[in-house]
Every structure is written in C-alpha cells, then in structure tokens.
Design an enzyme around this catalytic site. Structure first.
Site, PDB file in Angstrom:
ATOM      1  N   GLN A   1       0.784  -1.185   0.002  1.00 38.62           N
ATOM      2  CA  GLN A   1       0.088   0.036   0.034  1.00 38.62           C
ATOM      3  C   GLN A   1       1.093   1.378   0.031  1.00 38.62           C
ATOM      4  OE1 GLN A   1      -3.360  -0.455   3.228  1.00 38.62           O
ATOM      5  NE2 GLN A   1      -1.953  -2.245   3.560  1.00 38.62           N
TER       6      GLN A   1
ATOM      7  N   ALA B   1       8.627  -4.115  13.185  1.00 36.20           N
ATOM      8  CA  ALA B   1       8.827  -4.779  11.936  1.00 36.20           C
ATOM      9  C   ALA B   1      10.338  -5.472  11.882  1.00 36.20           C
ATOM     10  CB  ALA B   1       8.298  -4.089  10.585  1.00 36.20           C
TER      11      ALA B   1
ATOM     12  N   CYS C   1      -0.097  12.234 -16.809  1.00 27.69           N
ATOM     13  CA  CYS C   1      -0.721  13.350 -17.369  1.00 27.69           C
ATOM     14  C   CYS C   1      -2.152  13.070 -17.466  1.00 27.69           C
ATOM     15  CB  CYS C   1      -0.046  13.788 -18.798  1.00 27.69           C
ATOM     16  SG  CYS C   1      -0.844  15.094 -19.746  1.00 27.69           S
TER      17      CYS C   1
ATOM     18  N   HIS D   1      -1.341   1.038  -4.546  1.00 22.78           N
ATOM     19  CA  HIS D   1      -1.908   2.656  -4.338  1.00 22.78           C
ATOM     20  C   HIS D   1      -0.801   3.493  -5.185  1.00 22.78           C
ATOM     21  CE1 HIS D   1      -4.355   1.335  -0.514  1.00 22.78           C
ATOM     22  NE2 HIS D   1      -4.916   1.022  -1.652  1.00 22.78           N
TER      23      HIS D   1
HETATM   24  C1  LIG Z   1     -10.413   5.305   5.473  1.00 26.14           C
HETATM   25  C2  LIG Z   1     -11.257   4.173   4.710  1.00 26.14           C
HETATM   26  C3  LIG Z   1     -12.313   3.913   5.773  1.00 26.14           C
HETATM   27  N1  LIG Z   1     -11.554   4.454   3.337  1.00 26.14           N
HETATM   28  C4  LIG Z   1     -11.320   3.523   2.564  1.00 26.14           C
HETATM   29  O1  LIG Z   1     -11.070   2.263   2.871  1.00 26.14           O
HETATM   30  C5  LIG Z   1     -11.708   3.848   1.213  1.00 26.14           C
HETATM   31  C6  LIG Z   1     -13.158   3.742   1.183  1.00 26.14           C
HETATM   32  C7  LIG Z   1     -13.717   2.510   1.066  1.00 26.14           C
HETATM   33  C8  LIG Z   1     -13.721   1.383  -0.075  1.00 26.14           C
HETATM   34  N2  LIG Z   1     -14.328   0.452   0.497  1.00 26.14           N
HETATM   35  C9  LIG Z   1     -14.575   0.415   1.699  1.00 26.14           C
HETATM   36  C10 LIG Z   1     -15.123  -0.550   2.420  1.00 26.14           C
HETATM   37  C11 LIG Z   1     -15.439  -0.090   3.851  1.00 26.14           C
HETATM   38  C12 LIG Z   1     -15.208   1.401   4.428  1.00 26.14           C
HETATM   39  C13 LIG Z   1     -14.452   2.174   3.482  1.00 26.14           C
HETATM   40  C14 LIG Z   1     -14.326   1.829   2.235  1.00 26.14           C
HETATM   41  N3  LIG Z   1     -10.954   3.245   0.296  1.00 26.14           N
HETATM   42  C15 LIG Z   1     -10.721   3.796  -0.937  1.00 26.14           C
HETATM   43  O2  LIG Z   1     -11.002   4.884  -1.137  1.00 26.14           O
HETATM   44  C16 LIG Z   1     -10.020   2.869  -1.995  1.00 26.14           C
HETATM   45  C17 LIG Z   1      -8.626   3.570  -2.102  1.00 26.14           C
HETATM   46  C18 LIG Z   1      -7.842   3.740  -1.008  1.00 26.14           C
HETATM   47  C19 LIG Z   1      -6.484   4.050  -1.464  1.00 26.14           C
HETATM   48  C20 LIG Z   1      -6.125   5.595  -0.819  1.00 26.14           C
HETATM   49  N4  LIG Z   1      -4.621   5.779  -1.007  1.00 26.14           N
HETATM   50  C21 LIG Z   1      -3.864   5.558  -0.182  1.00 26.14           C
HETATM   51  N5  LIG Z   1      -2.433   5.741  -0.552  1.00 26.14           N
HETATM   52  C22 LIG Z   1      -2.148   6.459  -1.628  1.00 26.14           C
HETATM   53  C23 LIG Z   1      -2.048   8.018  -1.576  1.00 26.14           C
HETATM   54  C24 LIG Z   1      -1.057   8.332  -0.445  1.00 26.14           C
HETATM   55  O3  LIG Z   1      -0.104   7.648  -0.162  1.00 26.14           O
HETATM   56  O4  LIG Z   1      -0.638   9.593  -0.487  1.00 26.14           O
HETATM   57  S1  LIG Z   1      -4.332   4.894   1.391  1.00 26.14           S
HETATM   58  C25 LIG Z   1      -2.985   5.095   2.364  1.00 26.14           C
HETATM   59  O5  LIG Z   1      -3.577   4.935   3.516  1.00 26.14           O
HETATM   60  C26 LIG Z   1      -3.300   3.726   4.039  1.00 26.14           C
HETATM   61  C27 LIG Z   1      -2.633   3.748   5.478  1.00 26.14           C
HETATM   62  O6  LIG Z   1      -2.784   2.520   6.047  1.00 26.14           O
HETATM   63  P1  LIG Z   1      -1.503   1.729   6.628  1.00 26.14           P
HETATM   64  O7  LIG Z   1      -0.469   1.461   5.433  1.00 26.14           O
HETATM   65  O8  LIG Z   1      -2.042   0.482   7.484  1.00 26.14           O
HETATM   66  O9  LIG Z   1      -0.770   2.693   7.527  1.00 26.14           O
HETATM   67  P2  LIG Z   1      -1.381   3.275   9.125  1.00 26.14           P
HETATM   68  O10 LIG Z   1      -0.557   4.345   9.487  1.00 26.14           O
HETATM   69  O11 LIG Z   1      -2.972   3.090   9.089  1.00 26.14           O
HETATM   70  O12 LIG Z   1      -1.003   1.964  10.048  1.00 26.14           O
HETATM   71  C28 LIG Z   1       0.333   1.597  10.244  1.00 26.14           C
HETATM   72  C29 LIG Z   1       0.212   0.229  11.096  1.00 26.14           C
HETATM   73  O13 LIG Z   1       1.603  -0.124  11.397  1.00 26.14           O
HETATM   74  C30 LIG Z   1       1.686  -0.394  12.543  1.00 26.14           C
HETATM   75  N6  LIG Z   1       3.271   0.004  12.830  1.00 26.14           N
HETATM   76  C31 LIG Z   1       3.577   1.340  12.985  1.00 26.14           C
HETATM   77  N7  LIG Z   1       4.952   1.176  13.256  1.00 26.14           N
HETATM   78  C32 LIG Z   1       5.508   0.089  13.299  1.00 26.14           C
HETATM   79  C33 LIG Z   1       6.755  -0.585  13.473  1.00 26.14           C
HETATM   80  N8  LIG Z   1       7.914  -0.119  13.306  1.00 26.14           N
HETATM   81  N9  LIG Z   1       6.791  -2.109  12.922  1.00 26.14           N
HETATM   82  C34 LIG Z   1       5.476  -2.746  12.805  1.00 26.14           C
HETATM   83  N10 LIG Z   1       4.412  -2.131  12.865  1.00 26.14           N
HETATM   84  C35 LIG Z   1       4.341  -0.908  12.906  1.00 26.14           C
HETATM   85  C36 LIG Z   1       0.931   0.496  13.320  1.00 26.14           C
HETATM   86  O14 LIG Z   1       0.673  -0.185  14.716  1.00 26.14           O
HETATM   87  C37 LIG Z   1      -0.430   0.587  12.581  1.00 26.14           C
HETATM   88  O15 LIG Z   1      -1.363  -0.717  12.756  1.00 26.14           O
HETATM   89  C38 LIG Z   1      -2.327   2.909   3.005  1.00 26.14           C
HETATM   90  O16 LIG Z   1      -3.640   2.128   2.391  1.00 26.14           O
HETATM   91  C39 LIG Z   1      -1.674   4.093   2.366  1.00 26.14           C
HETATM   92  O17 LIG Z   1      -1.532   3.577   0.887  1.00 26.14           O
HETATM   93  N11 LIG Z   1     -10.591   3.075  -3.106  1.00 26.14           N
HETATM   94  C40 LIG Z   1     -11.694   2.177  -3.392  1.00 26.14           C
HETATM   95  O18 LIG Z   1     -12.339   1.704  -2.672  1.00 26.14           O
HETATM   96  O19 LIG Z   1     -12.203   2.468  -4.849  1.00 26.14           O
HETATM   97  C41 LIG Z   1     -13.306   1.907  -5.209  1.00 26.14           C
HETATM   98  C42 LIG Z   1     -13.390   0.218  -5.245  1.00 26.14           C
HETATM   99  C43 LIG Z   1     -14.290  -0.339  -4.413  1.00 26.14           C
HETATM  100  C44 LIG Z   1     -14.313  -1.825  -4.570  1.00 26.14           C
HETATM  101  C45 LIG Z   1     -13.174  -2.463  -5.209  1.00 26.14           C
HETATM  102  C46 LIG Z   1     -12.576  -1.530  -5.639  1.00 26.14           C
HETATM  103  C47 LIG Z   1     -12.234  -0.497  -5.637  1.00 26.14           C
END
Ligand SMILES: CC(C)NC(=O)[C@H](Cc1c[nH]c2ccccc12)NC(=O)[C@H](CCCC/N=C(/NCCC(=O)O)S[C@H]1O[C@H](COP(=O)(O)OP(=O)(O)OC[C@H]2O[C@@H](n3cnc4c(N)ncnc43)[C@H](O)[C@@H]2O)[C@@H](O)[C@H]1O)NC(=O)OCc1ccccc1
Length: 239
Positions: free
Chosen positions: A101, A230, A127, A119
C-alpha cells in the site's frame, strides 16, 4: 520459515505478502495514523483525494513534493524488515507476490522484484491529458508541462487517491485465491480493499500471519500474530 507451532511452512507454496506504512516507519517515513495523522493541519485523506486536487492542486502538489523530498532525503533507506523480505523473495521457490500500500520505493531499493504498488508510486506522475506516466521530481506544480503532449496543469501524482480504484486488483485476487501463506506487515487494516485481503486468503485455505506493532482492525482474521517492531519481527519470522 516456521509458524508459531513450529510447523515448517514450505518455500514452495504460493505466498502473498501485504505491507503498509508500518514497515517503513523505522526508515523514518511517517505512518498515516502515526503522530497526529495530519500534514500541515490537513487530515491525510483530505489531501489524498481527487476532490482536493480539483479544489486546491497547489496544496496537493506541496504535500507530494514534501513527501518526495523526504523519501529522497539523507538517511532514508530500507530497514531490516525490507531486507529480510528481499531475502525471502530470493529464497522462495513457489509463486511470490509482494503487494504494498506504500507509495515509497524502499522494497525495490532493498532489491525486491515481484512487487505490486496497489496505491501507486510517489516517484511517478501521470498526465491527465495524454495519460502518459513518467518520473516525478520535487517541483511538480500546476505550471509543470507534460513532456509528451505539452499540456500545462494536467500533471498529477501517479498515486491512488481515496475513492479511486486501486491498481492490479485482478492480479492480487488471483494470487490470494491460490496462496498457501498470507502475511500482512505494518498495516492497521482500516483502508479497503487492502484490509479485506486476509479474508480472501483465508477463504482459499491459506495460513495467515500478521506482523504489527499493535493489534489492527482485522487482527481476529489471522491465524498467527507477531507483535513488535517490523525490523525485529520480520527477520525472526522469515530467516
Ligand atoms: C479510510 C477508509 C475507511 N476508506 C477506505 O477504505 C476507502 C473507501 C472504502 C472503500 N471500500 C470501503 C469499505 C468499507 C469502508 C470504506 C471503504 N477506500 C478507498 O477509497 C480505496 C482507495 C484507497 C487508497 C487511498 N490511497 C492511499 N495511499 C495512496 C496515496 C498516498 O499515499 O498519499 S491509502 C494510504 O492509507 C493507508 C494507510 O494505512 P496503513 O498503511 O495501514 O498505515 P497506518 O498508519 O494506518 O497503520 C500503520 C500500522 O503499522 C503499525 N506500525 C507502526 N510502526 C510499526 C513498526 N515499526 N513495526 C511494525 N508495525 C508498525 C501501526 O501499529 C499501525 O497498525 C494505506 O493504504 C496507504 O496507502 N478505493 C476504493 O475503494 O475504490 C473503489 C473500489 C471499491 C471496491 C473494489 C475496488 C475499488
């Protein structure tokens, strides 16, 4: 690689590895829901949307230019978790796919080949006029001109914004439907469709392993949990 019950997990079974921001945290890249999850006071999913780009493209360009500068900055390098996954890929004899991701290039900088950026990638731009995709620098703005069709203000970061279709879903679900092992590393399980992959893998009878600092929103779906950094847990799991 052995599971927590010591059962040897053969390197010949198809494997899918999913990574999130947590795997890059120890390389100095902010996670999405780390700290305050804000950038310049904006909630990340406020600036990572097509609507934000339509309403304030300069703000969105500033956001991605800042992240490109950070990624290209001194001291940002793959950590022990990235390097361990690269070793695993080289040693794996079965089908291997890393789905990330993350828009950073730390998996590739660690030497990985079979990666899929669902992603998009920070280092690329697209473009909107001619759909050409090319490398992006840190100065992308609305004054930037497309080197292929010459149009102005049509270049956007080649990343998938909220509400947009992720990349390679067909290839990903095909791999999930046949995988014997599914590993998720450093992801909070809050963003879909990525958060739903573990269910697809389980439905295919895969053994599922979660490596994460804290419990995630989908931890209950996993057979096995490795809690910790990690950079420590991934080498321990795969070596
Ligand atoms: C917020 C959420 C509720 N919203 C969504 O999920 C939405 C809407 C949605 C769709 N289906 C749903 C179903 C239910 C609810 C909502 C939805 N999804 C979308 O819009 C997606 C598109 C989503 C992509 C958006 N773009 C990103 N990134 C690129 C841009 C950019 O980077 O600027 S998302 C971006 O945020 C997300 C962040 O999440 P994580 O990577 O998990 O990071 P996070 O900080 O949250 O967590 C870090 C974890 O690591 C742990 N950690 C921290 N340090 C360490 C460490 N040192 N070691 C180990 N672990 C560690 C922490 O404890 C923590 O648990 C990643 O995906 C990342 O790519 N598109 C879509 O659905 O299109 C239609 C469709 C439908 C069906 C089938 C196909 C398509």
């Amino acid at each position: 690689m052995r599971n927590e019950r010591g059962r040897r997990l053969g390197k010949d079974v198809p494997i899918v590895v999913l990574t999130g921001a947590g795997i890059s945290a120890e390389s100095g890249l902010a996670t999405f829901r780390g700290a305050d999850g804000l950038w310049e006071g904006h909630r990340i999913d406020e600036v990572a949307t097509p609507e934000a780009f339509r309403d304030d493209p300069e703000l969105v360009h500033r956001f991605y230019n800042a992240r490109r500068r950070q990624l290209a900055g001194p001291g940002i390098a793959p950590n022990a978790a990235h390097l361990a996954l690269a070793r695993l890929e080289r040693a794996w004899t079965g089908d291997f796919l890393l789905v990330t991701q993350n828009v950073d290039d730390l998996h590739e900088r660690a030497g990985m080949v079979r990666t899929l950026h669902m992603h998009g990638q920070l280092g690329m731009m697209r473009c909107l006029a001619c759909d050409e995709v090319g490398p992006a620098d840190e100065q992308l703005s609305v004054r930037s001109c497309c080197g292929v069709c010459g149009s102005i203000a049509t270049l956007r970061p080649d990343v998938v914004w909220f509400g947009e279709m992720p990349r390679g879903l067909g290839r990903i679900y095909k791999a999930l439907e046949t995988c014997g092992i599914f590993i998720a590393i450093g992801t909070s399980g809050q963003v879909y469709p990525a958060a739903g992959f573990v269910e697809a893998a389980r439905a295919a009878g895969a053994w599922s392993i979660e490596v994460n600092l804290l419990a995630s929103a989908v931890s209950d779906f996993f057979d096995e949990h490795w809690r910790g950094l990690a950079s420590e847990a991934v080498p321990a799991l795969v070596d």
